[in-house]
Design a protein around this motif. Structure first.
Motif, PDB file in Angstrom:
ATOM      1  N   ASN A 197       0.844  -1.183   0.000  1.00 16.70           N
ATOM      2  CA  ASN A 197       0.000   0.000   0.000  1.00 16.70           C
ATOM      3  C   ASN A 197       0.890   1.246   0.000  1.00 16.70           C
ATOM      4  O   ASN A 197       1.567   1.548   0.985  1.00 16.70           O
ATOM      5  N   GLU A 226      -1.161  -0.975  -4.097  1.00 18.68           N
ATOM      6  CA  GLU A 226      -2.509  -0.462  -3.894  1.00 18.68           C
ATOM      7  C   GLU A 226      -2.408   0.933  -3.291  1.00 18.68           C
ATOM      8  O   GLU A 226      -1.340   1.344  -2.815  1.00 18.68           O
ATOM      9  N   GLY A 229      -5.501  -2.470  -6.051  1.00 21.00           N
ATOM     10  CA  GLY A 229      -6.561  -1.965  -5.186  1.00 21.00           C
ATOM     11  C   GLY A 229      -6.501  -0.451  -5.088  1.00 21.00           C
ATOM     12  O   GLY A 229      -5.414   0.131  -5.070  1.00 21.00           O
ATOM     13  N   CYS A 284      -6.935  -2.386 -12.407  1.00 24.32           N
ATOM     14  CA  CYS A 284      -7.206  -2.562 -10.982  1.00 24.32           C
ATOM     15  C   CYS A 284      -8.514  -3.327 -10.801  1.00 24.32           C
ATOM     16  O   CYS A 284      -9.529  -2.989 -11.404  1.00 24.32           O
ATOM     17  N   GLY A 335      -2.542  -7.359   1.212  1.00 17.39           N
ATOM     18  CA  GLY A 335      -2.042  -5.993   1.203  1.00 17.39           C
ATOM     19  C   GLY A 335      -1.220  -5.689   2.441  1.00 17.39           C
ATOM     20  O   GLY A 335      -1.659  -5.937   3.565  1.00 17.39           O
TER      21      GLY A 335
END
Length: 286
Positions: free
Chosen positions: A11, A37, A69, A111, A254
């Motif tokens: 992330n 993400e 994401g 995505c 994630g």
């Protein structure tokens, strides 16, 4: 099994934040990851200039990283996590303005998951009124995600960090996903199972995994306490991820943790490299 037997995505809204946004995909790639993400990267701007969207897409492409994401516009992040879709007035209007923008960016980047944070309770507004607004906006979000070929994620957050957020456990988030499916007709609403947030709320994570993996569209991890990398707290994350795999979850995991007082690239020592693995041959995530 163990940490090396899962697919990870980084992330970039919590890791590599010591770098400008457009430099983060390359930094993630250099650290060995090909999947990333993001929270909505422009927290004050639900509809950014096309040039900003194009620049981020170009940075992802140049780094060879895939965006797996993305959050819809969710108001002020980081900070006390909050969404916008259940907040009457300007915030929910911003959320609706963002729907096609975020879904279009998801479609353009491949995505496959869009996260819609519910929104804090607002003083003076009946909870039932916010819930009706939320269902209407989540229905629109599910349809926008579906047009982009993505699932819609619904997440429970931690009460300590988000004290006015109403979704605090996996059963509530999963039940809402079912209501959204019934309202939208798309069948693409899923639970975002964040093991850190659920742990902070006192959930039995093994029971959550056993009961809700089938409804789960994405998993995020951080250790508890501290929201640091695996091994900095007390959660048995390797065992929990293996339990998820045995329950049938085969999606990305994630990494949504804080790197601590060090560069983000130095926070992945817990993750074993596997010589000869397909991912290592590609120069991607172990």
């Amino acid at each position: 099994m163990g940490f090396g037997d899962h697919r990870y995505t980084v992330n970039l809204s919590i890791l590599f934040t010591e770098l400008p946004l457009l430099e983060r995909p390359a930094a993630a790639a250099a650290a060995g990851f090909d999947a990333v993400e993001l929270w909505w990267p422009w927290p004050g701007t639900p509809v950014p200039d096309r040039a900003e969207l194009d620049a981020l897409r170009a940075a992802l492409d140049a780094a060879g990283t895939r965006l797996t994401g993305l959050n819809f516009y969710a108001g002020r992040l980081p900070g006390p996590d909050r969404g916008a879709l259940s907040v009457p007035g300007t915030e929910s209007e911003r959320f609706r303005a963002n729907l096609d923008v975020a879904a279009g960016f998801a479609a353009a980047t491949g995505c496959t998951a869009l996260n819609a944070l519910y929104g804090n309770r607002v003083e003076g507004v009946p909870a039932a009124e916010q819930d009706r607004l939320a269902l209407a906006n989540l229905t629109l979000a599910a349809r926008a995600a579906d047009r982009a070929g993505a699932v819609l994620l619904i997440e429970a957050l931690g009460a300590a960090e988000s004290p006015h957020y109403p979704l605090l456990d996996a059963p509530s988030a999963a039940a809402l996903a079912e209501r959204v499916d019934a309202a939208s007709g798309t069948g693409n609403a899923r639970l975002l199972m964040d093991l850190y947030h659920l742990s902070r709320n006192g959930a039995d994570l093994e029971q959550v995994i056993d009961a809700h993996t089938g409804r789960t569209g994405h998993v995020q991890i951080a250790d508890d306490p501290g929201r640091g990398a695996p091994g900095t707290g007390t959660l048995p994350l390797a065992a929990l991820l293996d339990r998820l795999a045995r329950a049938g979850y085969d999606g990305h995991v994630g990494l949504e943790y804080k790197p601590g007082d060090r560069p983000s690239a130095e926070s992945f020592g817990w993750l074993p490299r596997r010589p000869g693995s397909e991912s290592e041959e590609r120069g991607t995530t172990p």
